[in-house]
Design an enzyme around this catalytic site. Structure first.
Site, PDB file in Angstrom:
ATOM      1  N   ASP A 169     108.132 104.204  14.790  1.00  0.00           N
ATOM      2  CA  ASP A 169     108.289 102.905  14.113  1.00  0.00           C
ATOM      3  C   ASP A 169     109.368 102.098  14.826  1.00  0.00           C
ATOM      4  OD1 ASP A 169     107.760 100.949  12.281  1.00  0.00           O
ATOM      5  OD2 ASP A 169     108.367 102.087  10.517  1.00  0.00           O
ATOM      6  N   GLN A 212     111.552  88.051   8.488  1.00  0.00           N
ATOM      7  CA  GLN A 212     111.154  86.781   7.862  1.00  0.00           C
ATOM      8  C   GLN A 212     110.784  85.817   8.990  1.00  0.00           C
ATOM      9  OE1 GLN A 212     110.902  86.519   4.508  1.00  0.00           O
ATOM     10  NE2 GLN A 212     110.139  84.449   4.575  1.00  0.00           N
ATOM     11  N   GLY A 221     137.974  85.986   4.439  1.00  0.00           N
ATOM     12  CA  GLY A 221     136.783  86.535   5.091  1.00  0.00           C
ATOM     13  C   GLY A 221     136.315  85.734   6.299  1.00  0.00           C
ATOM     14  N   GLU A 222     136.843  84.516   6.489  1.00  0.00           N
ATOM     15  CA  GLU A 222     136.428  83.735   7.663  1.00  0.00           C
ATOM     16  C   GLU A 222     136.952  84.412   8.925  1.00  0.00           C
ATOM     17  OE1 GLU A 222     137.556  79.637   7.336  1.00  0.00           O
ATOM     18  OE2 GLU A 222     136.238  79.278   5.632  1.00  0.00           O
ATOM     19  N   HIS A 277     110.238  93.491  15.987  1.00  0.00           N
ATOM     20  CA  HIS A 277     109.351  93.765  14.862  1.00  0.00           C
ATOM     21  C   HIS A 277     108.121  92.858  14.982  1.00  0.00           C
ATOM     22  CE1 HIS A 277     108.014  94.552  10.839  1.00  0.00           C
ATOM     23  NE2 HIS A 277     107.967  93.266  10.627  1.00  0.00           N
ATOM     24  N   ARG A 284     103.040  97.097   0.944  1.00  0.00           N
ATOM     25  CA  ARG A 284     104.402  96.958   0.404  1.00  0.00           C
ATOM     26  C   ARG A 284     104.387  95.841  -0.626  1.00  0.00           C
ATOM     27  NH1 ARG A 284     109.746  98.108   2.292  1.00  0.00           N
ATOM     28  NH2 ARG A 284     109.098  98.491   4.434  1.00  0.00           N
ATOM     29  N   LYS A 313      99.278 100.720   5.187  1.00  0.00           N
ATOM     30  CA  LYS A 313     100.419 100.711   4.266  1.00  0.00           C
ATOM     31  C   LYS A 313     100.394  99.446   3.418  1.00  0.00           C
ATOM     32  CE  LYS A 313     104.909  99.307   5.527  1.00  0.00           C
ATOM     33  NZ  LYS A 313     106.128  99.398   6.327  1.00  0.00           N
TER      34      LYS A 313
HETATM   35  C1  R5P Z   1     107.631  97.241   8.831  1.00  0.00           C
HETATM   36  O1  R5P Z   1     106.689  96.559   9.085  1.00  0.00           O
HETATM   37  C2  R5P Z   1     108.483  97.918   9.861  1.00  0.00           C
HETATM   38  O2  R5P Z   1     107.758  98.256  10.996  1.00  0.00           O
HETATM   39  C3  R5P Z   1     109.140  99.146   9.279  1.00  0.00           C
HETATM   40  O3  R5P Z   1     108.145 100.092   8.975  1.00  0.00           O
HETATM   41  C4  R5P Z   1     109.877  98.809   8.028  1.00  0.00           C
HETATM   42  O4  R5P Z   1     110.665  97.672   8.209  1.00  0.00           O
HETATM   43  C5  R5P Z   1     110.746  99.965   7.587  1.00  0.00           C
HETATM   44  O5  R5P Z   1     111.390  99.593   6.402  1.00  0.00           O
HETATM   45  P1  R5P Z   1     111.720 100.650   5.288  1.00  0.00           P
HETATM   46  O6  R5P Z   1     112.482 101.771   5.959  1.00  0.00           O
HETATM   47  O7  R5P Z   1     112.563  99.876   4.327  1.00  0.00           O
HETATM   48  O8  R5P Z   1     110.456 101.088   4.681  1.00  0.00           O
END
Ligand code: R5P
Length: 303
Positions: free
Chosen positions: A221, A94, A35-36, A127, A194, A192
């Site tokens: 998005d 992250q 895999g390298e 992001h 999560r 939202k």
């Molecule tokens: C989150 O803050 C991003 O803007 C996207 O909404 C998110 O990463 C989308 O991830 P998923 O499709 O897994 O919900």
């Protein structure tokens, strides 16, 4: 100028090279049985400005390792510069320590890229704008938002009959910007939640609406990964009597079962870009792909 492509998105690299009126420079990428990978340039780059096109989408670790090796090969072989076109930047979510004991993965990959010799990176729709603070490398932040505005205008969707929706509060700057390009189209964002352990998403309410919610909603998005965010946003909009939903997302990460979820969801079309190559097996009838190659070529010609 020489343009190299890693293996993550050769179709995009070919389009960029074509727009720049050059051929892709030859590069050998050999994968050993364990895999390298070994990369080898097949022509001289001495004194040249080299462009390396390689988004770091899944398999993300493999894409990063290949990129580090190509940058190292280019610099080690005497190139004047190594500009990395990384339309999708993996590990960006992250960008800080969310829970005690975690690594800041984004900082680690950018430090490694810099150490390998990258002179500059060109990215799309980050992001997190913290990314710019995490690295000392010059970073050019491009966006697919103007391409989405062109598509919306081309379809003739009236400003008064459509609403722009960010599926989370963090994305409100994107819909605000798009609204400015669309004569002030009404926009808002979904609150939202999560669950960090399970990844489960809940869409709670629509906030900060600048007018009333129309029968047509355009969800905007930065990326679609599992598809959960779009599913929950579309369900909430349907509950609020929205009749027609279109989705615009720059990066089609499409992990897990996302293509099936999106195809079966009560939405009309999903517009994405080619920052990430969508293999045939992940394409679905509602999917429309807009190319960012022209935007990248313009930036490379401008610089
Ligand atoms: C989150 O803050 C991003 O803007 C996207 O909404 C998110 O990463 C989308 O991830 P998923 O499709 O897994 O919900």
């Amino acid at each position: 100028m020489k343009v190299f492509s890693g293996s993550a998105n050769r179709p995009l690299a070919e389009k960029v090279a074509k727009a720049l009126r050059v051929d892709l420079s030859p590069l050998e990428i050999h994968i050993f049985p364990d895999g390298e990978k070994r990369v080898r340039l097949l022509e001289s780059v001495v004194g040249q400005d080299c462009i390396i096109v390689q988004p770091t989408n899944p398999p993300v670790d493999s894409a990063y390792m290949e990129l580090f090796f190509i940058v190292d090969a280019v610099k080690r072989s005497g190139a004047a510069s190594a500009v990395v076109v990384m339309p999708y930047l993996g590990y960006q979510r992250q960008d800080h320590v969310f829970r005690e004991g975690e690594a800041v993965s984004l900082e680690v990959v950018l430090k490694t890229l810099e150490a390998a010799g990258a002179s500059k990176i060109i990215v799309f729709d980050l992001h997190s704008i913290k990314t710019m603070q995490v690295t000392k490398m010059p970073l050019v932040h491009l966006s697919a938002i103007p391409l989405f505005a062109d598509e919306i205008k081309r379809r003739g969707w009236d400003t008064k009959e459509s609403t722009l929706i960010s599926p989370d509060m963090g994305g409100i700057r994107r819909v605000r910007l798009l609204s400015e390009m669309l004569s002030g189209m009404v926009f808002g964002a979904i609150e939202k939640e999560r669950d960090l352990a399970t990844g489960k998403v809940a869409a709670l309410a629509i906030k900060e609406l600048t007018g009333s919610l129309s029968k047509r909603a355009l969800i905007v998005d930065d990326m679609i990964s599992s598809g959960q965010t779009i599913v929950k946003a579309a369900q909430l909009l349907t509950q609020k009597h929205v009749e027609e939903i279109f989705v615009f997302a720059t990066h089609p990460v499409f992990s897990d079962d996302a293509p099936r979820l999106l195809q079966e969801l009560a939405i009309a079309n999903v517009f994405v870009t080619d920052t990430i190559d969508v293999p045939k097996k992940k394409q679905f009838p509602k999917l429309e792909i807009i190319s960012v190659a022209g935007t990248i070529a313009n930036e490379l010609q401008r610089a």
